[in-house]
Write an enzyme that holds these catalytic residues in place. Structure first.
Site, PDB file in Angstrom:
ATOM      1  N   HIS A   1      -5.318  -3.433  46.580  1.00  0.00           N
ATOM      2  CA  HIS A   1      -4.239  -4.408  46.771  1.00  0.00           C
ATOM      3  C   HIS A   1      -3.804  -5.010  45.429  1.00  0.00           C
ATOM      4  O   HIS A   1      -4.223  -4.527  44.365  1.00  0.00           O
ATOM      5  CB  HIS A   1      -4.637  -5.478  47.792  1.00  0.00           C
ATOM      6  CG  HIS A   1      -5.141  -4.875  49.065  1.00  0.00           C
ATOM      7  ND1 HIS A   1      -4.329  -4.347  50.043  1.00  0.00           N
ATOM      8  CD2 HIS A   1      -6.428  -4.660  49.503  1.00  0.00           C
ATOM      9  CE1 HIS A   1      -5.060  -3.851  51.028  1.00  0.00           C
ATOM     10  NE2 HIS A   1      -6.344  -4.018  50.734  1.00  0.00           N
TER      11      HIS A   1
ATOM     12  N   GLU B   1      -8.967 -10.905  49.694  1.00  0.00           N
ATOM     13  CA  GLU B   1      -9.601  -9.614  49.391  1.00  0.00           C
ATOM     14  C   GLU B   1      -9.246  -9.134  47.981  1.00  0.00           C
ATOM     15  O   GLU B   1     -10.114  -8.633  47.262  1.00  0.00           O
ATOM     16  CB  GLU B   1      -9.185  -8.558  50.422  1.00  0.00           C
ATOM     17  CG  GLU B   1      -9.842  -7.206  50.155  1.00  0.00           C
ATOM     18  CD  GLU B   1      -9.184  -6.050  50.892  1.00  0.00           C
ATOM     19  OE1 GLU B   1      -8.416  -6.291  51.837  1.00  0.00           O
ATOM     20  OE2 GLU B   1      -9.436  -4.897  50.493  1.00  0.00           O
TER      21      GLU B   1
ATOM     22  N   HIS C   1     -12.519  -2.062  48.163  1.00  0.00           N
ATOM     23  CA  HIS C   1     -11.856  -2.905  49.161  1.00  0.00           C
ATOM     24  C   HIS C   1     -12.911  -3.698  49.923  1.00  0.00           C
ATOM     25  O   HIS C   1     -14.120  -3.466  49.784  1.00  0.00           O
ATOM     26  CB  HIS C   1     -11.090  -2.041  50.173  1.00  0.00           C
ATOM     27  CG  HIS C   1      -9.826  -1.445  49.648  1.00  0.00           C
ATOM     28  ND1 HIS C   1      -8.586  -1.860  50.040  1.00  0.00           N
ATOM     29  CD2 HIS C   1      -9.621  -0.451  48.734  1.00  0.00           C
ATOM     30  CE1 HIS C   1      -7.655  -1.153  49.404  1.00  0.00           C
ATOM     31  NE2 HIS C   1      -8.257  -0.285  48.612  1.00  0.00           N
TER      32      HIS C   1
ATOM     33  N   GLU D   1     -15.233   0.113  51.636  1.00  0.00           N
ATOM     34  CA  GLU D   1     -15.027  -1.182  52.293  1.00  0.00           C
ATOM     35  C   GLU D   1     -16.366  -1.890  52.179  1.00  0.00           C
ATOM     36  O   GLU D   1     -17.323  -1.563  52.880  1.00  0.00           O
ATOM     37  CB  GLU D   1     -14.606  -1.004  53.762  1.00  0.00           C
ATOM     38  CG  GLU D   1     -13.262  -0.304  53.962  1.00  0.00           C
ATOM     39  CD  GLU D   1     -12.052  -1.190  53.673  1.00  0.00           C
ATOM     40  OE1 GLU D   1     -12.241  -2.372  53.294  1.00  0.00           O
ATOM     41  OE2 GLU D   1     -10.923  -0.700  53.809  1.00  0.00           O
TER      42      GLU D   1
HETATM   43 ZN    ZN Z   1      -8.189  -3.478  51.445  1.00  0.00          ZN
END
Ligand code: ZN
Length: 274
Positions: free
Chosen positions: A70, A105, A160, A239
């Site tokens: 991101h 995040e 992430h 993740e």
């Molecule tokens: Zn993400």
């Protein structure tokens, strides 16, 4: 008489032959404290080996690209569609998730990516990040792998953290793609890297395997992610946990946790590259 007795005693300790054949030599040895003290130590402990100072830069000559997922800022412009590989298109980027307390995040990804960069550089690797800071708009998902491709990087690691509202959902999972531009060999290497990452995270950090993705394997095969699909270098997306879970969220906010993750991921990359 006393000196001679001492000399004989020292000779017995050293288990050397014929201590009585030359009295002056035995006396001289016994009168030198360093000889009396070092001989038993030497026999009890193996001599220090040069391998104690072995390779300190095991990743010298390697190039690793880290993708902090991101961007620092999200605007409606990022809704525009870009190629995401596998014949699909996807929005340029999404905003990412956040903890219930509001820790975004993208900020965690940025902090974790920089901790990993430090760990890899300390081992001699050349490290590049896909975005320069955590402030503005960064590259779209179709460009995240471009840097790794252009540099012919040894690996691309995309970081992430997930946002899942299911009750009790927590833990990390590692995503790999079965539809990479690099083809079957790169896909297989990416799966091997994913397994190394899984092993390192579960043995070196307090974050457990995902309770809600991968059926207990903490691995997820996905063909919809441009960052992985468009890579012709070994690539995984991690993740790191579930930001909506209070236990995971507390870990994300801990610099000590991020340092453990950085060491674990550096270990995984190092093992993967052999
Ligand atoms: Zn993400």
């Amino acid at each position: 008489m006393l000196l001679l007795a001492t000399g004989l005693f020292a000779g017995c300790q050293a288990a050397s032959g014929a201590p009585t054949t030359s009295a002056p030599v035995s006396v001289a040895a016994a009168s030198t404290p360093s000889v009396a003290t070092t001989m038993p130590d030497t026999s009890a402990t193996p001599a220090p080996t040069p391998t104690a100072t072995a390779p300190t830069k095991p990743l010298a000559g390697r190039t690793i690209v880290i993708d902090p997922g991101h961007n620092g800022v999200w605007t409606r412009r990022e809704l525009r569609k870009v190629p995401s590989g596998n014949g699909r298109t996807k929005e340029c980027n999404s905003s990412g998730t956040a903890t219930n307390a509001g820790y975004p995040e993208h900020a965690y990804n940025w902090a974790q990516a920089n901790a990993l960069a430090r760990a890899l550089r300390a081992r001699g690797a050349t490290v590049r990040l896909t975005r320069p800071d955590d402030h503005g708009e960064g590259p779209c998902v179709n460009l995240r792998s471009k840097l790794a491709n252009d540099l012919r990087a040894d690996a691309l690691v995309s970081i992430h953290a997930d946002g899942n509202l299911s009750r009790g959902a927590r833990g990390f999972h590692v995503i790999h793609s079965p539809t990479m531009t690099g083809g079957t060999k790169v896909e297989q290497k990416s799966l091997a890297l994913a397994k190394q990452v899984r092993h390192a995270l579960e043995t070196e950090t307090p974050m457990p395997r995902s309770t809600y993705v991968g059926g207990g394997t903490a691995l997820d095969s996905r063909n919809d992610l441009g960052t992985l699909n468009l890579s012709d270098r070994p690539a995984v997306m991690i993740e790191m946990g579930n930001m909506r879970n209070a236990t995971d969220a507390a870990l994300f906010g801990s610099a000590a946790f991020r340092a453990k993750v950085a060491t674990a991921l550096a270990d995984a990359v190092q093992t993967f590259l052999g």
